[in-house]
Design a protein around this motif. Sequence first.
Motif, mmCIF file in Angstrom:
data_model
loop_
_atom_site.group_PDB
_atom_site.id
_atom_site.type_symbol
_atom_site.label_atom_id
_atom_site.label_comp_id
_atom_site.label_asym_id
_atom_site.label_seq_id
_atom_site.Cartn_x
_atom_site.Cartn_y
_atom_site.Cartn_z
ATOM 1 N N ASP A 7 0.824 -1.203 0.000
ATOM 2 C CA ASP A 7 0.000 0.000 0.000
ATOM 3 C C ASP A 7 0.862 1.259 0.000
ATOM 4 O OD1 ASP A 7 -2.240 -1.567 0.011
ATOM 5 O OD2 ASP A 7 -2.601 -1.388 2.167
ATOM 6 N N VAL A 8 1.904 1.256 0.820
ATOM 7 C CA VAL A 8 2.769 2.431 0.897
ATOM 8 C C VAL A 8 3.519 2.632 -0.412
ATOM 9 C CG1 VAL A 8 4.798 3.416 2.016
ATOM 10 C CG2 VAL A 8 3.023 2.343 3.397
ATOM 11 N N LEU A 9 4.034 1.560 -0.985
ATOM 12 C CA LEU A 9 4.839 1.688 -2.195
ATOM 13 C C LEU A 9 4.005 2.133 -3.393
ATOM 14 C CD1 LEU A 9 7.228 -1.392 -1.960
ATOM 15 C CD2 LEU A 9 7.666 0.970 -1.319
ATOM 16 N N ASN A 10 2.717 1.843 -3.395
ATOM 17 C CA ASN A 10 1.869 2.176 -4.541
ATOM 18 C C ASN A 10 0.994 3.399 -4.335
ATOM 19 O OD1 ASN A 10 2.770 -0.002 -6.103
ATOM 20 N ND2 ASN A 10 1.375 -1.399 -5.090
ATOM 21 N N GLU A 11 1.022 3.969 -3.141
ATOM 22 C CA GLU A 11 0.142 5.110 -2.886
ATOM 23 C C GLU A 11 0.699 6.375 -3.536
ATOM 24 O OE1 GLU A 11 0.008 5.709 1.320
ATOM 25 O OE2 GLU A 11 1.849 6.872 1.353
ATOM 26 N N THR A 12 -0.175 7.336 -3.762
ATOM 27 C CA THR A 12 0.234 8.663 -4.222
ATOM 28 C C THR A 12 -0.458 9.693 -3.348
ATOM 29 O OG1 THR A 12 -1.576 8.774 -5.816
ATOM 30 C CG2 THR A 12 0.540 7.953 -6.616
ATOM 31 N N ASP A 13 0.199 10.815 -3.157
ATOM 32 C CA ASP A 13 -0.404 11.867 -2.345
ATOM 33 C C ASP A 13 -0.224 13.211 -3.041
ATOM 34 O OD1 ASP A 13 2.418 11.142 -1.160
ATOM 35 O OD2 ASP A 13 2.146 13.269 -0.749
ATOM 36 N N ALA A 14 -0.645 13.283 -4.302
ATOM 37 C CA ALA A 14 -0.510 14.518 -5.063
ATOM 38 C C ALA A 14 -1.224 15.654 -4.344
ATOM 39 C CB ALA A 14 -1.082 14.338 -6.465
ATOM 40 N N SER A 15 -0.493 16.717 -4.052
ATOM 41 C CA SER A 15 -1.065 17.866 -3.356
ATOM 42 C C SER A 15 -1.474 18.962 -4.328
ATOM 43 C CB SER A 15 -0.044 18.413 -2.355
ATOM 44 O OG SER A 15 0.299 17.420 -1.417
ATOM 45 N N ALA A 16 -1.102 18.825 -5.569
ATOM 46 C CA ALA A 16 -1.435 19.798 -6.606
ATOM 47 C C ALA A 16 -1.318 19.068 -7.939
ATOM 48 C CB ALA A 16 -0.483 20.990 -6.546
ATOM 49 N N PRO A 17 -1.892 19.625 -9.009
ATOM 50 C CA PRO A 17 -1.742 18.974 -10.318
ATOM 51 C C PRO A 17 -0.269 18.785 -10.667
ATOM 52 C CG PRO A 17 -3.382 20.710 -10.421
ATOM 53 C CD PRO A 17 -2.714 20.842 -9.076
ATOM 54 N N THR A 18 0.062 17.623 -11.221
ATOM 55 C CA THR A 18 1.452 17.347 -11.585
ATOM 56 C C THR A 18 1.756 17.699 -13.037
ATOM 57 O OG1 THR A 18 0.864 15.058 -12.097
ATOM 58 C CG2 THR A 18 1.661 15.533 -9.872
ATOM 59 N N ASP A 200 14.894 10.686 -3.822
ATOM 60 C CA ASP A 200 14.478 10.904 -2.435
ATOM 61 C C ASP A 200 13.056 10.403 -2.202
ATOM 62 O OD1 ASP A 200 16.751 11.977 -1.270
ATOM 63 O OD2 ASP A 200 16.240 14.036 -1.761
ATOM 64 N N LYS A 201 12.157 10.646 -3.157
ATOM 65 C CA LYS A 201 10.784 10.155 -3.027
ATOM 66 C C LYS A 201 10.756 8.631 -2.948
ATOM 67 C CE LYS A 201 8.337 13.950 -5.343
ATOM 68 N NZ LYS A 201 7.515 14.320 -6.520
ATOM 69 N N LEU A 202 11.548 7.988 -3.807
ATOM 70 C CA LEU A 202 11.596 6.524 -3.793
ATOM 71 C C LEU A 202 12.126 6.025 -2.460
ATOM 72 C CD1 LEU A 202 11.373 3.797 -5.358
ATOM 73 C CD2 LEU A 202 13.807 4.104 -5.894
ATOM 74 N N ILE A 203 13.229 6.591 -1.997
ATOM 75 C CA ILE A 203 13.818 6.165 -0.731
ATOM 76 C C ILE A 203 12.831 6.386 0.412
ATOM 77 C CG2 ILE A 203 15.631 6.703 0.953
ATOM 78 C CD1 ILE A 203 17.502 7.225 -1.441
ATOM 79 N N GLY A 204 12.120 7.519 0.375
ATOM 80 C CA GLY A 204 11.126 7.781 1.406
ATOM 81 C C GLY A 204 10.022 6.743 1.427
ATOM 82 N N ALA A 205 9.549 6.347 0.242
ATOM 83 C CA ALA A 205 8.511 5.324 0.164
ATOM 84 C C ALA A 205 9.017 3.997 0.719
ATOM 85 C CB ALA A 205 8.052 5.149 -1.282
ATOM 86 N N LEU A 206 10.255 3.653 0.401
ATOM 87 C CA LEU A 206 10.834 2.398 0.885
ATOM 88 C C LEU A 206 11.032 2.441 2.401
ATOM 89 C CD1 LEU A 206 13.488 1.840 -1.939
ATOM 90 C CD2 LEU A 206 11.223 0.787 -1.746
ATOM 91 N N MET A 207 11.451 3.594 2.926
ATOM 92 C CA MET A 207 11.589 3.756 4.375
ATOM 93 C C MET A 207 10.249 3.543 5.065
ATOM 94 S SD MET A 207 13.861 7.214 4.688
ATOM 95 C CE MET A 207 13.611 7.342 6.461
#
Length: 285
Positions: A7-18, A200-207
């Motif tokens: 769930d963590v590895l596949n989630e997204t939390d877009a805060s604004a349009p990308t 950094d985003k990838l490492i954060g998701a893995l953490m």
Amino acid sequence: MLPSERDVLNETDASAPTSRRVPTLVVAYEDPTPRDGDRDLAVEMPVNLVYGSVPYAVMMTTPSDLVDFAYGFSLTEGIVESADEIRSVRVEDGDGGLRLVVDLAPGRLREHLARKRAISGRTGCGVCGIDDLASLPTADPRRHTGGGVEIASIQRALLALGEAQVLNHATRAVHAAAWADRDGTLLAVREDVGRHNGLDKLIGALMRAGTDSSDGFVVITSRCSFEMVEKTATFGAAVLVAISAPTSLAIDRARLHDMTLCAIARSDTLTVFSGRQRLLLAAGR
């Protein structure tokens, strides 16, 4: 893989349009008659990282997976050593951008506030502004565990990565960083206009998912500079695969950290620059 990790590895939390669609005028060299069109552009936005109400850095990022970014940035900047030292991350609107308010565990916050920061965006923007050569960031050496990685697994991950880059398909303007298991199956992909931010985003998701750094390898679509090696080493992964070429310092750092560095990696060939003993040409070899 545990469901919570998936769930963590596949989630997204877009805060604004990308991405943002804008009108264009297209002109062909052979036919100067212009034609109207439109194109999706990657959104680039300033994000201010704040620790204990004290602003720390402003990074230009794609506004997605920002919680992952806060975790990964905090680790690779040396602000935290593990995920449990971050109590929460809050995304807020700011003047002309977003704020990432990171709530650190009390002891870690005191250490952070007492520590003089060397430069703004230490590994996030290279080494511009460091005081001297001794200030070059270096991850703590660690002993890598686990077996080798088959060449076929790396090829499998590279072939899958193109389809997994959703934002890049739309904009052709962002980098990706991915985590693959030892079979070459992509478990997580993060994208950003900044190559450092994507990693950094990838490492954060893995953490956040509690992923074992010995259970797979990192693949990046960008140029492999020494900072990309240092970030990967900080997470603890032993194998880094880059689609573009490495720099000389990247190779030196990979050897320093006993990492396997493969670059100029394509679907049909790759070049091994360090740690060839960790690569298996066939199962069990």
